[in-house]
Design an enzyme around this catalytic site. Sequence first.
Site, mmCIF file in Angstrom:
data_model
loop_
_atom_site.group_PDB
_atom_site.id
_atom_site.type_symbol
_atom_site.label_atom_id
_atom_site.label_comp_id
_atom_site.label_asym_id
_atom_site.label_seq_id
_atom_site.Cartn_x
_atom_site.Cartn_y
_atom_site.Cartn_z
ATOM 1 N N TYR A 15 -2.871 5.592 -2.666
ATOM 2 C CA TYR A 15 -2.909 7.054 -2.686
ATOM 3 C C TYR A 15 -2.111 7.676 -3.822
ATOM 4 O O TYR A 15 -1.606 8.790 -3.705
ATOM 5 C CB TYR A 15 -2.454 7.624 -1.336
ATOM 6 N N GLY A 68 -4.461 2.385 9.409
ATOM 7 C CA GLY A 68 -3.300 3.228 9.628
ATOM 8 C C GLY A 68 -1.987 2.484 9.737
ATOM 9 O O GLY A 68 -0.970 3.062 10.105
ATOM 10 N N GLY A 70 -5.910 -0.235 4.434
ATOM 11 C CA GLY A 70 -6.030 0.175 3.037
ATOM 12 C C GLY A 70 -4.666 0.177 2.393
ATOM 13 O O GLY A 70 -4.334 -0.669 1.560
ATOM 14 N N ARG A 71 -3.817 1.129 2.823
ATOM 15 C CA ARG A 71 -2.466 1.246 2.298
ATOM 16 C C ARG A 71 -1.693 -0.071 2.388
ATOM 17 O O ARG A 71 -0.996 -0.462 1.452
ATOM 18 C CB ARG A 71 -1.732 2.324 3.112
ATOM 19 N N GLU A 101 -9.606 -1.733 9.473
ATOM 20 C CA GLU A 101 -9.780 -1.131 8.154
ATOM 21 C C GLU A 101 -8.448 -0.822 7.476
ATOM 22 O O GLU A 101 -8.105 0.340 7.238
ATOM 23 C CB GLU A 101 -10.615 0.147 8.284
ATOM 24 N N CYS A 114 3.899 22.346 -14.730
ATOM 25 C CA CYS A 114 4.375 23.728 -14.645
ATOM 26 C C CYS A 114 4.187 24.221 -13.212
ATOM 27 O O CYS A 114 3.338 25.058 -12.912
ATOM 28 C CB CYS A 114 3.600 24.592 -15.638
ATOM 29 N N ARG A 172 1.832 12.940 -3.419
ATOM 30 C CA ARG A 172 2.092 12.716 -1.991
ATOM 31 C C ARG A 172 3.350 13.433 -1.499
ATOM 32 O O ARG A 172 3.412 13.829 -0.339
ATOM 33 C CB ARG A 172 2.177 11.217 -1.681
#
Length: 433
Positions: A391, A249, A293-294, A291, A362, A331
């Site tokens: 993401y 996080g 990730g981002r 952990e 569209c 996002r």
Amino acid sequence: MFVSDCLGLNALGHLTIGGRDTVELAQTYGTPLYVMDEDEIRRACESYRESVNRYYGGRGLVTYASKAFCCKAVCRIVAEEGLGLDVVSGGELYTAKSVGFPPERIFFHGNNKTVQELIEALEYGVGTIVVDNFDELMLLDQLAVSRGKVAEILFRIKPGIDAHTHDFVRTGQIDSKFGLALETGEAMEAVRQAVGMKGVRLKGVHCHIGSQIFDIEPFEHAAEVMLGFMADVKAETGRELEILDLGGGFGIKYLPEHDPVQYDRYMQRVAGAVERTCKARGLRTPFIVIEPGRSIVGPAGLTLYTAGAVKEIPGVRTYLSVDGGMGDNPRYILYQAPYEAMVANRAAEPKTRTVTLAGRCCESGDLIGEHMQMQEARAGDIIAVLATGAYNYAMASNYNRIPRPPVVMLREGRARVVVRRESYEDLVRNDED
């Protein structure tokens, strides 16, 4: 000047990533195009790894959260860097298996794993399964016993921490689809049940309080709460749990004004909280897992588009359309995620226009950002949206039957395609005639 260290300018005034001209990359590989700097990914892995070794005396593991960006190339990089791998689906596990990722370093998460996914995890020898609920616990025990196996597990716990982030990405509070609550006593009841089972071996606990967090205090508080629960488990059952997984996080810089915490500072502060709490509660320091990730892949990526129509609505806004949109970056439409963008072929020029960056789908909500400061843009310019390594490809879709873009990876300035551009034939491949 830039939100990522791997970005720069060349003599032509063009934006570069990993030393390569983004305009040249767009011309070579087409747009939309995801570009990732492998060297930046490896630097982030090394920084996390060194911090864990320094502050936990080598008794820890950095586990990459593959939901941020999962493909064969990234799994290979993570394996080579000595990290673990966090997977949340059979598809992510299959990707890891396809490159021979060491199963003992895989952590299988998820709030509703299917029977087939649990069987695949057991058969591959996944090192740790993070159990989310009582139904999963009973199912996993039955599956393991019937196969003559014992699954090593952690319980996902809701520590009740306010992560100060968007409601959609806060996962540590009691009102969450993830995990077992402390307040209701269900977490302790799960421990009691697991201790008596033959198919599982309870090794520790896990929590994840949210995403894109800039404060250190919520992580410190989460460590204190989780260690308090581990002390309660020891007092009530006599079992001293060995592993504390504090999740991820950690925030990254999407905008120039963002000020994310340096990995080293986070690790030092949280390690201090762990040491103090263990001493106060009479616990041995557990093996620590984190952990990210981002924060490993996010800053290492960008997305390149070709500008199309420019629509100026006097007194309202200016729309700058690109040849991508919510299909390759959902996002903004999901939770108003902010981005910095620029005209890559005029990146050295001042940002004099305020635009809404619009996609080609569209859908009126198909926007990549609003009120964005950019250089003067016109049709045919190359538009770069920064810090899209996490993401974006992971969440991409084929809405409006638009093929997903390719991913180009840079290593020491050399480019290679690691995910090919989808074709129209790919779109109909699974359709029945």
